[in-house]
Design a protein around this motif. Structure first.
Motif, PDB file in Angstrom:
ATOM      1  N   HIS A 126      -6.548  36.153  29.676  1.00 46.00           N
ATOM      2  CA  HIS A 126      -5.880  34.926  29.215  1.00 46.00           C
ATOM      3  C   HIS A 126      -6.491  34.441  27.907  1.00 46.00           C
ATOM      4  O   HIS A 126      -5.773  34.064  26.969  1.00 46.00           O
ATOM      5  N   GLU A 239       3.055  38.217  30.000  1.00 44.23           N
ATOM      6  CA  GLU A 239       2.008  37.660  29.140  1.00 44.23           C
ATOM      7  C   GLU A 239       1.480  38.723  28.183  1.00 44.23           C
ATOM      8  O   GLU A 239       1.229  38.441  27.005  1.00 44.23           O
ATOM      9  N   LYS A 245       1.961  31.709  27.441  1.00 44.86           N
ATOM     10  CA  LYS A 245       1.458  31.235  28.726  1.00 44.86           C
ATOM     11  C   LYS A 245       2.553  31.275  29.788  1.00 44.86           C
ATOM     12  O   LYS A 245       3.737  31.128  29.487  1.00 44.86           O
TER      13      LYS A 245
END
Length: 337
Positions: A126, A239, A245
């Motif tokens: 992430h 992603e 996101k």
């Protein structure tokens, strides 16, 4: 006056007795819970379930290693209670795979139980995708992303098909995928994971997980299956493709959910517009084709009805096939030079 005072005295005594009784009952419940917990801890730490034993660290060792929990040693903070921590120990004591974060041990002496993992130095997927890594780190290229997808799918496939009983992660997301210094991916954070019963097709449990990744069927009927992880992994694939996101209120109101947004763009034949510009700018036709192939796979994982989704093993095999196409093109390029 004497009668009134005596009444007040008796009332006060009754209140004190009631409070004392309630405190006693509360203390007894806490003590019984602690005894049950201690027994469970002992079973887990001694690998009574047939797995490996977890190393037991002392509170002193943990404080020394963290410089008494200094902020500059802090990598993250979990939000789970004691039972979920012990559940994570139970899960990790039974598994061993290169694409799963390894458990070194735990500490149960301090106010909150603490898990000790192998150090994965390159942050979360992430953070890489959203530009939160330290300056100077190169962005993930297409080859990196394909291999991260494969590593993650293999870790989850191991959970579903090699662990006995099977394990459902329940919280697959890009922030729970860690990258080592070679950019190999490792799945982490097993606090919500559940062991499946071998004679059951699903587990009935209150829906837990992260919005944007949560299987809609699991959310509706509380039936957890391996396909719930497949759905969440489909969001991770999006992603990887878009660097966006899973939930983002900066997008248009109808597009806040990444899965919904990409599906709409696919229906409008605008898929190429959602791919991360870092990937598509200068990409060859073969590279664009493999990006589209991964997008189709992702949307297959995101099918509304779980029976229409592929298994994680099938997902892993498809990603390996996509990698083989990309690799073959790379070899062809070298030969033509």
């Amino acid at each position: 006056m004497i009668y009134k005072g005596a009444t007040c005295g008796v009332g006060a005594a009754l209140i004190l007795a009631t409070v004392a009784f309630l405190l006693y009952k509360r203390h007894k419940r806490i003590l019984e819970a602690q005894q049950r917990l201690a027994k469970e801890r002992e079973g887990i730490l001694n690998a009574s379930g047939g797995g490996k034993a977890a190393k037991l660290f002392s509170g002193k060792e943990i404080k020394k290693a963290t410089n008494d929990f200094s902020a500059d040693r802090l990598l993250g903070v979990g939000g789970y209670g004691t039972d979920q921590v012990l559940n994570e120990v139970r899960i990790l004591c039974q598994v061993n795979h290169r694409n799963l974060v390894g458990l070194l041990g735990c500490c149960v002496e301090l106010e909150q139980p603490i898990l000790v993992y192998e150090f994965i130095e390159n942050g979360t997927l992430h953070d890489h995708l959203t530009g939160q890594m330290p300056k100077g780190r190169a962005s993930l290229n297409w080859n990196n992303r394909l291999h991260i997808a494969r590593d993650t799918s293999e870790g989850l496939s191991y959970f579903h098909f090699m662990a006995v009983p099977p394990i459902y992660h329940r919280d697959v997301k890009s922030s729970n995928i860690l990258l080592d210094f070679k950019m190999n991916a490792k799945v982490s954070d097993f606090g919500l994971s559940r062991l499946a019963q071998t004679d059951m097709s699903h587990i009935s449990t209150c829906a837990q997980g992260t919005l944007g990744y949560l299987d809609p069927e699991y959310y509706r009927n509380y039936q957890l299956t391996d396909k719930s992880d497949v759905y969440s992994f489909g969001v991770v694939l999006l992603e990887l493709l878009t660097s966006q996101k899973a939930i983002d209120f900066n997008r248009a109101s109808d597009d806040v959910n990444l899965a919904v947004y990409v599906q709409r763009m696919m229906d409008e034949e605008k898929l190429i517009e959602v791919i991360d510009p870092v990937l598509k700018n200068g990409a060859s036709n073969i590279e664009l084709d493999t990006m589209k192939a991964l997008a189709f796979l992702a949307l297959g994982c995101l099918e509304e009805k779980r029976q229409n989704r592929p298994s994680m093993k099938e997902v892993s095999e498809e990603i390996e096939y996509i990698i083989s196409i990309a690799s073959a093109k790379g070899v062809a390029k070298e030969v033509s030079k």
